[in-house]
Write an enzyme that holds these catalytic residues in place. Structure first.
Site, mmCIF file in Angstrom:
data_model
loop_
_atom_site.group_PDB
_atom_site.id
_atom_site.type_symbol
_atom_site.label_atom_id
_atom_site.label_comp_id
_atom_site.label_asym_id
_atom_site.label_seq_id
_atom_site.Cartn_x
_atom_site.Cartn_y
_atom_site.Cartn_z
ATOM 1 N N ASP A 1 1.888 -51.851 69.355
ATOM 2 C CA ASP A 1 1.292 -53.534 68.988
ATOM 3 C C ASP A 1 0.556 -54.008 70.747
ATOM 4 O O ASP A 1 0.619 -53.686 71.147
ATOM 5 C CB ASP A 1 2.870 -54.594 69.102
ATOM 6 C CG ASP A 1 2.382 -55.450 68.957
ATOM 7 O OD1 ASP A 1 1.604 -55.915 68.397
ATOM 8 O OD2 ASP A 1 3.496 -56.365 68.928
ATOM 9 N N ASN B 1 0.880 -55.470 56.749
ATOM 10 C CA ASN B 1 -0.643 -55.665 57.208
ATOM 11 C C ASN B 1 -1.325 -55.398 56.027
ATOM 12 O O ASN B 1 -1.935 -55.804 56.131
ATOM 13 C CB ASN B 1 -1.396 -53.927 58.028
ATOM 14 C CG ASN B 1 -0.179 -54.392 59.302
ATOM 15 O OD1 ASN B 1 0.421 -52.788 59.860
ATOM 16 N ND2 ASN B 1 0.236 -55.608 59.766
#
Length: 255
Positions: free
Chosen positions: A29, A77
């Protein structure tokens, strides 16, 4: 200016090479924020993050890690801007086209969990070719989570088991932890399916639908380091912290 997020070792403890976790999972991330803080487009962070994957994979292999699971693209996503999704779909193609020889050199086998049938054809081909090209490697497994979501995984496993019950292949009483694990996307990892250590970069402290079943007793490590800045020292630092903990699996300290 960006010192807070740069990769660096913060522990004075020494890494014990004889106590390396067998399976490390990482939620990668911070690519976008890394780029934004440098006034770059978000895709620049993803590009740098791809290089980090290469560096960390080699580092993990050299340290003796047996499985490295990386959360590359989640089922959620797809909600991102189409231009960013398109770029992310090209990354496996670029990654494997340049890195497979290094994976073979370091005896690293590629595995993938997730529904890759929903990925573009070119991405699917790159993934399947990498799996085939590294099939004989047996030093470490690089396990990519692509179009993966843990709730989706659990639903699929439940459906598979329900079909077996409906077909009278098994009874309801035979459903247990082992059976459910055998129907998870990590089943091929066998005894290494459950991560010993889960790392999330960028300072966020949540699991984000990643390996919910498998991390029941994993040690969790959250670091402020953005993924593009995560390096061998960052990995070693997380392992040192892992080695400083006592895993009781619900038992008592002296058990």
């Amino acid at each position: 200016m960006f010192g807070k997020k740069e990769g660096s070792s913060t522990s004075n403890a020494k890494l014990d090479p004889n106590r390396i976790p067998d399976h490390i999972a990482i939620i990668m991330d911070g690519n976008g924020r890394w780029a934004q803080e440098r006034h770059l487009p978000r895709v620049a962070g993803h590009k740098q993050g791809m290089q980090t994957v290469k560096n960390v994979t080699i580092a993990a292999s050299e340290l003796g890690v047996k499985v490295l699971s990386l959360y590359a693209f989640s089922t959620e996503n797809w909600k991102r801007p189409s231009s960013e999704v398109s770029y992310l779909m090209q990354l496996p193609i670029k990654f494997f086209s340049t890195f497979v020889p290094d994976l073979v050199k370091h005896n690293v086998r590629v595995m993938v969990m997730g529904d890759i049938t929903k990925l573009p054809q070119g991405t699917q081909k790159a993934v399947n070719d990498a799996i085939a090209d590294t099939a004989d490697c047996n030093e470490m497994i690089l396990n990519f989570a692509l179009n993966y979501g843990s709730r989706d995984e659990i639903i699929r496993a439940t459906q598979q088991i329900a079909k077996k019950v409906a077909a009278k292949e098994i009874s309801v009483d035979q459903i247990d932890e082992q059976l459910l694990s055998q129907n998870m996307m990590t089943a091929d990892l066998d005894k290494l399916a459950d991560p010993d250590l889960l790392i999330r970069t960028s300072g966020e402290e949540r699991i984000s639908n990643f390996m919910l079943w498998q991390i029941a007793y994993s040690e969790l490590e959250f670091t402020d380091v953005y993924w593009p800045d995560f390096d061998r020292h960052s990995l070693e630092d997380a392992i040192v912290k892992f080695q400083g903990r006592h895993r009781r699996y619900g038992g008592l300290k002296n058990n």
